[in-house]
Design an enzyme around this catalytic site. Structure first.
Site, PDB file in Angstrom:
ATOM      1  N   PHE A 229       0.859  -1.190   0.000  1.00 21.46           N
ATOM      2  CA  PHE A 229       0.000   0.000   0.000  1.00 21.46           C
ATOM      3  C   PHE A 229       0.899   1.245   0.000  1.00 21.46           C
ATOM      4  O   PHE A 229       0.839   2.089   0.884  1.00 21.46           O
ATOM      5  CB  PHE A 229      -0.945   0.017   1.211  1.00 21.46           C
ATOM      6  CG  PHE A 229      -1.711  -1.265   1.402  1.00 21.46           C
ATOM      7  CD1 PHE A 229      -2.890  -1.492   0.701  1.00 21.46           C
ATOM      8  CD2 PHE A 229      -1.244  -2.262   2.258  1.00 21.46           C
ATOM      9  CE1 PHE A 229      -3.599  -2.684   0.872  1.00 21.46           C
ATOM     10  CE2 PHE A 229      -1.946  -3.450   2.432  1.00 21.46           C
ATOM     11  CZ  PHE A 229      -3.130  -3.665   1.744  1.00 21.46           C
ATOM     12  N   ASP A 251       0.850  -0.912  -4.991  1.00 19.23           N
ATOM     13  CA  ASP A 251      -0.375  -0.122  -4.802  1.00 19.23           C
ATOM     14  C   ASP A 251      -1.293  -0.385  -5.987  1.00 19.23           C
ATOM     15  O   ASP A 251      -0.839  -0.558  -7.109  1.00 19.23           O
ATOM     16  CB  ASP A 251      -0.054   1.373  -4.704  1.00 19.23           C
ATOM     17  CG  ASP A 251      -1.159   2.144  -4.001  1.00 19.23           C
ATOM     18  OD1 ASP A 251      -0.939   2.604  -2.864  1.00 19.23           O
ATOM     19  OD2 ASP A 251      -2.258   2.284  -4.592  1.00 19.23           O
ATOM     20  N   ASP A 306       0.832  -0.813   5.379  1.00 17.99           N
ATOM     21  CA  ASP A 306       0.141   0.422   5.776  1.00 17.99           C
ATOM     22  C   ASP A 306      -1.117   0.586   4.930  1.00 17.99           C
ATOM     23  O   ASP A 306      -1.185   1.460   4.062  1.00 17.99           O
ATOM     24  CB  ASP A 306       1.077   1.632   5.622  1.00 17.99           C
ATOM     25  CG  ASP A 306       0.399   2.921   6.068  1.00 17.99           C
ATOM     26  OD1 ASP A 306      -0.510   2.857   6.920  1.00 17.99           O
ATOM     27  OD2 ASP A 306       0.773   3.996   5.557  1.00 17.99           O
ATOM     28  N   CYS A 346      -5.043   2.412  10.567  1.00 17.52           N
ATOM     29  CA  CYS A 346      -5.517   3.801  10.699  1.00 17.52           C
ATOM     30  C   CYS A 346      -7.021   3.847  10.933  1.00 17.52           C
ATOM     31  O   CYS A 346      -7.651   4.880  10.736  1.00 17.52           O
ATOM     32  CB  CYS A 346      -5.121   4.621   9.478  1.00 17.52           C
ATOM     33  SG  CYS A 346      -5.820   4.001   7.950  1.00 17.52           S
TER      34      CYS A 346
HETATM   35  N1  SAH Z   1       1.687   3.976   3.013  1.00 13.97           N
HETATM   36  C1  SAH Z   1       1.136   5.122   2.353  1.00 13.97           C
HETATM   37  C2  SAH Z   1      -0.318   5.340   2.638  1.00 13.97           C
HETATM   38  C3  SAH Z   1      -1.193   4.228   2.178  1.00 13.97           C
HETATM   39  S1  SAH Z   1      -2.800   4.775   1.882  1.00 13.97           S
HETATM   40  C4  SAH Z   1       1.897   6.362   2.764  1.00 13.97           C
HETATM   41  O1  SAH Z   1       2.669   6.323   3.701  1.00 13.97           O
HETATM   42  O2  SAH Z   1       1.693   7.400   2.133  1.00 13.97           O
HETATM   43  C5  SAH Z   1      -3.526   3.413   1.197  1.00 13.97           C
HETATM   44  C6  SAH Z   1      -3.090   3.116  -0.237  1.00 13.97           C
HETATM   45  O3  SAH Z   1      -3.525   1.792  -0.460  1.00 13.97           O
HETATM   46  C7  SAH Z   1      -3.712   3.963  -1.318  1.00 13.97           C
HETATM   47  O4  SAH Z   1      -2.673   4.482  -2.108  1.00 13.97           O
HETATM   48  C8  SAH Z   1      -4.576   2.998  -2.131  1.00 13.97           C
HETATM   49  O5  SAH Z   1      -4.480   3.212  -3.522  1.00 13.97           O
HETATM   50  C9  SAH Z   1      -3.960   1.683  -1.792  1.00 13.97           C
HETATM   51  N2  SAH Z   1      -4.834   0.502  -1.777  1.00 13.97           N
HETATM   52  C10 SAH Z   1      -6.039   0.346  -1.202  1.00 13.97           C
HETATM   53  N3  SAH Z   1      -6.464  -0.928  -1.302  1.00 13.97           N
HETATM   54  C11 SAH Z   1      -5.494  -1.614  -1.960  1.00 13.97           C
HETATM   55  C12 SAH Z   1      -5.323  -2.966  -2.369  1.00 13.97           C
HETATM   56  N4  SAH Z   1      -6.241  -3.888  -2.099  1.00 13.97           N
HETATM   57  N5  SAH Z   1      -4.189  -3.298  -3.019  1.00 13.97           N
HETATM   58  C13 SAH Z   1      -3.259  -2.368  -3.292  1.00 13.97           C
HETATM   59  N6  SAH Z   1      -3.351  -1.088  -2.928  1.00 13.97           N
HETATM   60  C14 SAH Z   1      -4.454  -0.704  -2.276  1.00 13.97           C
END
Ligand code: SAH
Length: 403
Positions: A229, A251, A306, A346
């Protein structure tokens, strides 16, 4: 001072207001002594007429009053200047080196319904309550005086404004449209398009955790890192800068993958970082369900999890816990012996204990014993008031595989 309408609170409902919780729900109101306009300041008293404070009234919202102060303050520019100055002073005390941070975080800064983010010389404003929205002019005047920003953007495109009877709005409200902004966090630069980006920009609440995860990468001499993520590459770039040789970020958003790839290049880390557009659940599954006669090969020294919040409300908690357990189980299978897992949650509805339970259930299933080496929280620019439970939402842990 003008005469304020009085809102009387039902017996038993005053305690949480006295403890500092700013929300008075519609259902907790006994009666209102005079007609109050939506967005107006009202005074709040308990059922025995004891004064509790003043707040913004909105008949359209489930949160009928958002308390502002326990005394009879005038809600004018001076009021906002004092509150915002106090919020800024907190950031200066606890995050002295930061140039980008959340200046005001709603309830955590005693300004329910107002969020202000500072991205270098650009500010981003969100007003999620009618009372705040109506006073945007005063708030902007204070922000210009305090920060003299190049531009102030409004990101009032969140659906929750509907609950306050407010339309969605977004755009540059002070100065010229700023274009992409190079945001500096811990010596790395992240390019942000604030007009269209996710949320109000970056996850500023992770600013300190990026630094601490980088320290862990360094301490443990981790070389192969997985950032699940990864969004704009926050953890991935910090890991690479801390000495990781190969960092893979995952992501599902094509825009996030493109932005993270550019960020890596702009920081001279392109050689070490790769980002892939995949669903993390599917990817982890594919890596950990071996073909017949094959074994899963643990190949990462360090894994970051995350994810976004998996809960919208209390009812979705069981599903969320299943999701947390699944990604932990698979991540643990991909960690080398002695490897480190840094994992975050979160969701306000999943507290640290519930979160830990789901991690331990995963460890149990794959016969791993974990040693906790760090506990993470939201950065100090997202202040926690323990009497306002909603202010606390981000928690995380780092574990080594002890066995
Ligand atoms: N770690 C990041 C924040 C993550 S926010 C930081 O520090 O900035 C959550 C992210 O997860 C988003 O970018 C979203 O596109 C992605 N996301 C949500 N569900 C997902 C999934 N099933 N597989 C991959 N990415 C995902």
């Amino acid at each position: 001072m003008e005469q304020l309408a009085t809102v009387l609170v039902r017996p038993g409902e005053a305690d949480r207001l006295i403890a500092g919780h700013p929300w008075l729900y519609k259902g907790s109101i006994l009666r209102i002594t005079a007609a109050a306009a939506d967005g107006a300041v009202v005074q709040v008293k308990d059922h025995r007429q004891r004064f509790l404070g003043v707040g913004f009234y909105n008949s359209k919202s489930k949160i009928a009053v958002r308390m502002l102060a326990p005394d009879r303050v005038e809600v004018n520019e001076k009021f906002f200047a004092e509150r915002i100055r106090a919020a800024l002073a907190l950031r200066t005390r606890y995050m002295p080196g930061a140039t980008s941070f959340r200046v005001v975080n709603s309830e955590g800064d005693l300004l329910s319904g107002l969020i202000v983010d500072k991205y270098e010389d650009v500010l981003v404003l969100q007003t999620s309550s009618l009372g705040m929205d109506q006073r945007k002019g005063m708030i902007l005047a204070v922000l210009q005086e305090l920060f003299a920003p190049r531009a102030i953007l409004e990101r009032n495109d969140m659906a929750s404004r509907r609950f306050e009877g407010l339309p969605e709005a977004q755009g540059t409200i002070v100065g010229e449209a700023p274009g992409p902004v190079g945001v500096k966090l811990n010596g790395l630069e992240f390019k942000l398009d604030l007009a269209t980006g996710h949320k109000t920009g970056l996850y500023l609440d992770q600013q300190e955790n990026y630094r601490r995860v980088a320290e862990l990468v360094k301490t443990t001499n981790a070389k192969q890192v997985l950032d699940c993520f990864s969004f704009l590459g926050g953890f991935a770039l910090h890991a690479a800068q801390a000495g990781a040789e190969r960092v893979l970020g995952l992501d599902q958003s094509a825009d996030a993958v493109a932005a993270a790839t550019q960020n890596a290049a702009a920081n001279g880390l392109a050689e070490r970082c790769t980002f892939e557009e995949v669903n993390v659940f599917d990817w982890l599954k594919a890596q950990t369900v071996p073909a017949p006669h094959e074994k899963v090969v643990p190949r990462f020294d360090f894994i970051v999890l995350d994810p976004p919040s998996f809960t919208r409300n209390r009812d979705s908690v069981p599903d969320a816990l299943r999701g947390y357990k699944e990604i932990h189980l698979r991540a643990l299978k991909l960690l080398r012996p002695g490897g480190t897992l840094a994992t975050f949650c979160c969701s306000h509805h999943v507290d640290a204990n519930l979160f830990l339970d789901s991690i331990l259930a995963a460890a149990y299933d794959c016969h791993r014993v974990l040693r906790r080496v760090a506990v993470f929280h939201q950065a100090p620019d997202h202040p926690v008031l323990p009497s306002v439970a909603e202010t606390e939402y981000l928690k995380g842990f780092a574990f080594e595989i002890a066995r």
